[in-house]
Design a protein around this motif. Sequence first.
Motif, PDB file in Angstrom:
ATOM      1  N   SER A   1     -10.982   1.418  -1.026  1.00 42.14           N
ATOM      2  CA  SER A   1     -10.557   1.321  -2.990  1.00 42.14           C
ATOM      3  C   SER A   1     -11.922   2.142  -3.359  1.00 42.14           C
ATOM      4  CB  SER A   1     -11.315   0.136  -3.278  1.00 42.14           C
ATOM      5  OG  SER A   1     -11.903  -0.137  -4.389  1.00 42.14           O
ATOM      6  N   PRO A   2     -10.466   3.332  -4.770  1.00 39.19           N
ATOM      7  CA  PRO A   2      -9.104   2.453  -5.141  1.00 39.19           C
ATOM      8  C   PRO A   2      -8.193   2.919  -4.526  1.00 39.19           C
ATOM      9  CG  PRO A   2     -10.279   4.135  -7.003  1.00 39.19           C
ATOM     10  CD  PRO A   2     -11.461   4.197  -6.016  1.00 39.19           C
ATOM     11  N   ALA A   3      -7.460   2.022  -3.839  1.00 35.83           N
ATOM     12  CA  ALA A   3      -6.165   3.186  -3.175  1.00 35.83           C
ATOM     13  C   ALA A   3      -5.435   3.539  -3.722  1.00 35.83           C
ATOM     14  CB  ALA A   3      -5.633   1.010  -2.150  1.00 35.83           C
ATOM     15  N   GLN A   4      -4.845   4.508  -3.127  1.00 36.19           N
ATOM     16  CA  GLN A   4      -4.084   5.247  -3.637  1.00 36.19           C
ATOM     17  C   GLN A   4      -2.088   5.045  -2.876  1.00 36.19           C
ATOM     18  OE1 GLN A   4      -4.991   9.841  -3.461  1.00 36.19           O
ATOM     19  NE2 GLN A   4      -6.816   8.795  -3.214  1.00 36.19           N
TER      20      GLN A   4
ATOM     21  N   TYR B   1      -4.520  -5.898 -11.901  1.00 36.58           N
ATOM     22  CA  TYR B   1      -3.507  -5.714 -13.200  1.00 36.58           C
ATOM     23  C   TYR B   1      -3.055  -3.581 -12.891  1.00 36.58           C
ATOM     24  CZ  TYR B   1      -3.165 -10.117 -14.562  1.00 36.58           C
ATOM     25  OH  TYR B   1      -2.808 -11.717 -14.349  1.00 36.58           O
ATOM     26  N   ALA B   2      -4.638  -3.150 -12.515  1.00 35.02           N
ATOM     27  CA  ALA B   2      -4.629  -2.227 -13.254  1.00 35.02           C
ATOM     28  C   ALA B   2      -4.433  -1.348 -11.677  1.00 35.02           C
ATOM     29  CB  ALA B   2      -5.916  -1.145 -12.856  1.00 35.02           C
ATOM     30  N   LYS B   3      -3.466  -2.244 -10.224  1.00 27.52           N
ATOM     31  CA  LYS B   3      -3.247  -1.234  -9.677  1.00 27.52           C
ATOM     32  C   LYS B   3      -1.443  -1.639  -9.850  1.00 27.52           C
ATOM     33  CE  LYS B   3      -6.497  -3.839  -6.360  1.00 27.52           C
ATOM     34  NZ  LYS B   3      -7.055  -4.226  -5.681  1.00 27.52           N
ATOM     35  N   ARG B   4      -0.750  -2.160 -10.377  1.00 25.11           N
ATOM     36  CA  ARG B   4       0.786  -2.058 -10.712  1.00 25.11           C
ATOM     37  C   ARG B   4       0.775  -1.131 -10.470  1.00 25.11           C
ATOM     38  NH1 ARG B   4       3.406  -6.877 -13.098  1.00 25.11           N
ATOM     39  NH2 ARG B   4       1.794  -7.175 -13.480  1.00 25.11           N
ATOM     40  N   GLY B   5       2.046  -0.675  -9.896  1.00 26.88           N
ATOM     41  CA  GLY B   5       3.110   0.896  -9.448  1.00 26.88           C
ATOM     42  C   GLY B   5       1.411   1.779  -8.443  1.00 26.88           C
ATOM     43  N   THR B   6       1.065   1.646  -7.985  1.00 27.77           N
ATOM     44  CA  THR B   6       0.436   1.282  -6.364  1.00 27.77           C
ATOM     45  C   THR B   6       1.338   1.953  -5.163  1.00 27.77           C
ATOM     46  OG1 THR B   6      -1.469   1.361  -7.258  1.00 27.77           O
ATOM     47  CG2 THR B   6      -1.474   2.210  -5.170  1.00 27.77           C
ATOM     48  N   PRO B   7       1.514   3.155  -5.100  1.00 29.57           N
ATOM     49  CA  PRO B   7       2.685   3.073  -4.142  1.00 29.57           C
ATOM     50  C   PRO B   7       2.105   1.878  -2.986  1.00 29.57           C
ATOM     51  CG  PRO B   7       2.375   5.247  -4.792  1.00 29.57           C
ATOM     52  CD  PRO B   7       1.070   4.645  -5.006  1.00 29.57           C
TER      53      PRO B   7
END
Length: 369
Positions: free
Chosen positions: A258-261, A44-50
């Motif tokens: 990780s953590p993917a930008q 869920y923390a990855k939400r919004g990653t390009p």
Amino acid sequence: MIAILIAGAIGLLFTLLLTPVFIKFFLKLRWGQYIREDGPKEHYAKRGTPTMGGIVFVLGSVVAYFLATLISGERPTAAGLIVIFMMLGHAVIGFIDDFLKVRKHQSLGLGGWQKILGQVIVSSIFALIGLQFVNEQGIPLVSSSISVIRDTSFDFMMFGAIAGTILVVIWIVLITTATSNAVNVTDGLDGLATGASIFAIGSYGVIGYWQFNQACGTERVNSSVVQACYEVYAPLDLAIIAAAIVGALIGFLWWNTSPAQIFMGDTGSLALGGALAAFAILTRTELLLVVIAGLFVIDTGSVIVQRAYFKITKGKRIFLMSPIHHHYELKGWAEQTVVVRFWIVGGLFAVIGIALFYAEWSLLSGVLT
């Protein structure tokens, strides 16, 4: 050889240096990833990653290929161009899927059959075009025979020109849809599909260069091993485009690990699957692809097994979640641990595939006798 090195270097520099620019641009466009609700909570923390990062390395691969051929003096051939066509064609399908997800603000874009229809169209065009090209030695770009490590005696044209052509198209469509969807399924953790694709496509760079040095009808082939030569259309060009893609993926992985930008999205995963299928078809190693892309096969197989078992047992599961990389996440493995261990597995499959490829040549040439 110089063209291969240049292609890899340009691809690497393109994505390594320009990916941050694309990240900022995608953020301005609000092209952010939406996470499936039934997935691991840590995601869920990855939400919004390009997302749609596949645009970066697909563009980088194309630029690297054409610059490498221009600088080295090697002329682009139908082999390299048709790999680009497969990659771009599948990238467009993935882009439409990703764009719909972003616009709808959900994790679902194109329907499954809509994706498959797009893959069928692109791979059918690939097959029909490939059957038309023949080089100076009379070797077709796309063979009408089923291949393992080279063409077998089973030729679809034995059923006649029209029926044979239809069967070739169906065969190539099956290979391509299976491969592109397999890479798409594997793209679920930071850097997983990127790293695995580096191993798989890198293997085809090695295979293409070896086939170039052992191509039938050339002075490079030693007369003592001529019986093991390869009938492949422009294998050096295949090695060049493979190096361009691998270089671009390595540079992209710097930002995707990780953590993917940035995520590759379906734009990238479908494009890589299309390119991987094209390499297998053009190098006459269609069934060897099952080994080289073994990690993708396992990940996709886990989904098929899970669904089949769920239906048969009316609700029971083998894995905590499929694809299998999520199963290990739910068992408590850190995401980085899953990714690195799966990379190791993917690398081993790639090495085994190359070993089988070389062993077959060694047996035919008499080197191992």
